[in-house]
Design an enzyme around this catalytic site. Structure first.
Site, mmCIF file in Angstrom:
data_model
loop_
_atom_site.group_PDB
_atom_site.id
_atom_site.type_symbol
_atom_site.label_atom_id
_atom_site.label_comp_id
_atom_site.label_asym_id
_atom_site.label_seq_id
_atom_site.Cartn_x
_atom_site.Cartn_y
_atom_site.Cartn_z
ATOM 1 N N GLY A 186 0.865 -1.185 0.000
ATOM 2 C CA GLY A 186 0.000 0.000 0.000
ATOM 3 C C GLY A 186 0.896 1.228 0.000
ATOM 4 N NE ARG A 187 -2.931 6.488 0.782
ATOM 5 C CZ ARG A 187 -4.001 5.809 1.189
ATOM 6 N NH1 ARG A 187 -3.880 4.822 2.055
ATOM 7 N NH2 ARG A 187 -5.199 6.106 0.717
ATOM 8 C CB ILE A 188 3.123 2.293 4.794
ATOM 9 C CG1 ILE A 188 2.137 3.308 5.375
ATOM 10 C CG2 ILE A 188 4.353 2.175 5.684
ATOM 11 C CD1 ILE A 188 1.458 2.887 6.680
ATOM 12 C CB THR A 227 5.497 -1.192 11.326
ATOM 13 O OG1 THR A 227 5.658 -1.439 9.927
ATOM 14 C CG2 THR A 227 6.857 -1.071 11.966
ATOM 15 N NE ARG A 272 -4.127 -1.825 13.896
ATOM 16 C CZ ARG A 272 -3.607 -0.656 13.526
ATOM 17 N NH1 ARG A 272 -2.302 -0.526 13.332
ATOM 18 N NH2 ARG A 272 -4.394 0.388 13.350
ATOM 19 C CD GLU A 320 -0.438 -2.757 20.013
ATOM 20 O OE1 GLU A 320 -0.937 -1.610 19.990
ATOM 21 O OE2 GLU A 320 0.150 -3.239 19.036
ATOM 22 C CG HIS A 373 0.841 0.642 17.831
ATOM 23 N ND1 HIS A 373 -0.279 -0.170 17.806
ATOM 24 C CD2 HIS A 373 0.854 1.288 16.640
ATOM 25 C CE1 HIS A 373 -0.921 0.001 16.661
ATOM 26 N NE2 HIS A 373 -0.248 0.889 15.928
HETATM 27 C C1 GLV Z 1 -1.599 3.077 13.530
HETATM 28 O O1 GLV Z 1 -1.319 1.944 13.777
HETATM 29 C C2 GLV Z 1 -2.543 3.441 12.547
HETATM 30 O O2 GLV Z 1 -3.286 2.576 12.063
HETATM 31 O O3 GLV Z 1 -2.617 4.628 12.207
#
Ligand code: GLV
Length: 323
Positions: free
Chosen positions: A156-158, A236, A238, A267, A286
């Site tokens: 995706g974007r990240i 990074t 879930r 968490e 997180h």
């Molecule tokens: C952080 O985990 C988000 O989903 O923005």
């Protein structure tokens, strides 16, 4: 009459001021403690809008208390904390905060990758514990990053932003995604792989896909056993995407080399969690999107979504469409 909104956590003054100019704003008074469920049950009853964090489980039980709720604005890009189906059936608009956190989260993902590969946290602890006797040839040796193969699951974007960082380190980038993205392959110089091949061929595997029940424990015993012995897993996204028990055994038994985890199934993670006992795991609380600028931008976008929907302008970044 002014519309009413409830904010589930104390937010910075400039965000509250912006919302108060249009709405009657009620807000949970704590910055670091989530609103208790019973308080949320009461507060949600009479409001038109809800601004929440990913710590709030907005499930059917919560939604059933709302008598006039029209919009739920989540200050996060992920929205697995919200029962989207029920919200949609009830005609509620749900919004998230995509885009504004992309680069910051890619930075943190690469930070974790580098920290795990070069044993940054372990090395710092080693020095401080007084164990650093003399410089020696194989002391604190890690894994090379430059020229290594990075496998991204979830482009995706990240994921795309992570590719830019990886290319700066001359990495060979593989990806797996629900749908293959031929245009991106060409544009970014990356290669598609089936999941099994990606796991077998990557030196670093980064998880950057959204969580849904379909991807629960996507990375379990079998998948970990396919990875290289000197590979590193970075999550990074879930916590629920990884079977933590399987990961613990795999790391403990040297089936993979290391891990960098910003997210956990529960968490905050409990201090006696087995993964926290391993030196080859870098753990963070997180904080993928946690730069001052980005967190403010996320809060502003959540507020702007609320303002736009409740003043008739429609959602800026919706995750559902009203039924
Ligand atoms: C952080 O985990 C988000 O989903 O923005």
């Amino acid at each position: 009459m002014k519309k009413t909104i409830y904010i589930t956590r104390k937010l910075p003054g400039e965000i509250v001021d912006k919302l108060s100019s249009q709405f009657l704003v009620k807000m949970w008074s704590e910055e670091n403690v989530p609103v208790p469920r019973d308080v949320l049950f009461k507060e949600i009853e009479e409001v038109d809008g809800l601004i929440c964090l990913l710590t709030e489980k907005i499930d059917e039980e919560v939604l059933s208390k709302a008598k006039q709720l029209k919009v739920i604005s989540n200050i996060a890009v992920g929205y697995n904390n919200i029962d989207i189906q029920t919200a949609t059936e009830k005609g509620m608009i749900v919004t998230n905060t995509p885009g504004v956190l992309t680069e910051t989260t890619a930075d943190l993902t690469f930070t974790l990758l580098m920290s795990a590969a070069r044993r940054v946290v372990e090395g710092s602890d080693y020095l401080r514990s007084g164990k650093w006797g003399a410089w020696s040839l194989m002391q604190m040796t890690g894994q090379d990053i430059y020229g290594a193969t990075l496998g991204i699951i979830g482009l995706g974007r990240i994921g795309e932003a992570l590719v830019k960082r990886a290319k700066g380190f001359d990495m060979n980038v593989l990806y797996h995604n629900r749908t293959r993205k031929l245009e991106k392959e060409e544009q970014l110089g990356i290669h598609y792989r089936e999941m099994k091949d990606l796991l077998q061929q990557s030196d670093f595997v980064c998880l950057l896909l959204p969580y849904s029940p379909e991807v629960h424990h996507l990375i379990g015993k079998e998948e970990l056993s396919l990875m290289k012995k000197d590979a590193i897993l970075i999550n990074t996204a879930r916590g629920g995407i990884v079977d933590e028990e399987a990961l613990y055994h795999s790391l403990k038994n040297g089936e993979i080399w290391g891990a960098g985890l910003d997210v956990f199934e529960q968490e905050p993670v409990s201090l006696d969690h087995p993964l926290l006992s391993l030196p080859n795991v870098v753990t963070l609380p997180h904080i993928g999107s946690a730069s001052v600028k980005t967190r403010m931008n996320m809060a502003h976008l959540a507020a702007d979504n609320m303002l736009s929907v409740l003043t008739g302008g429609g959602a800026l970044t919706p995750v559902n469409s009203k039924k």
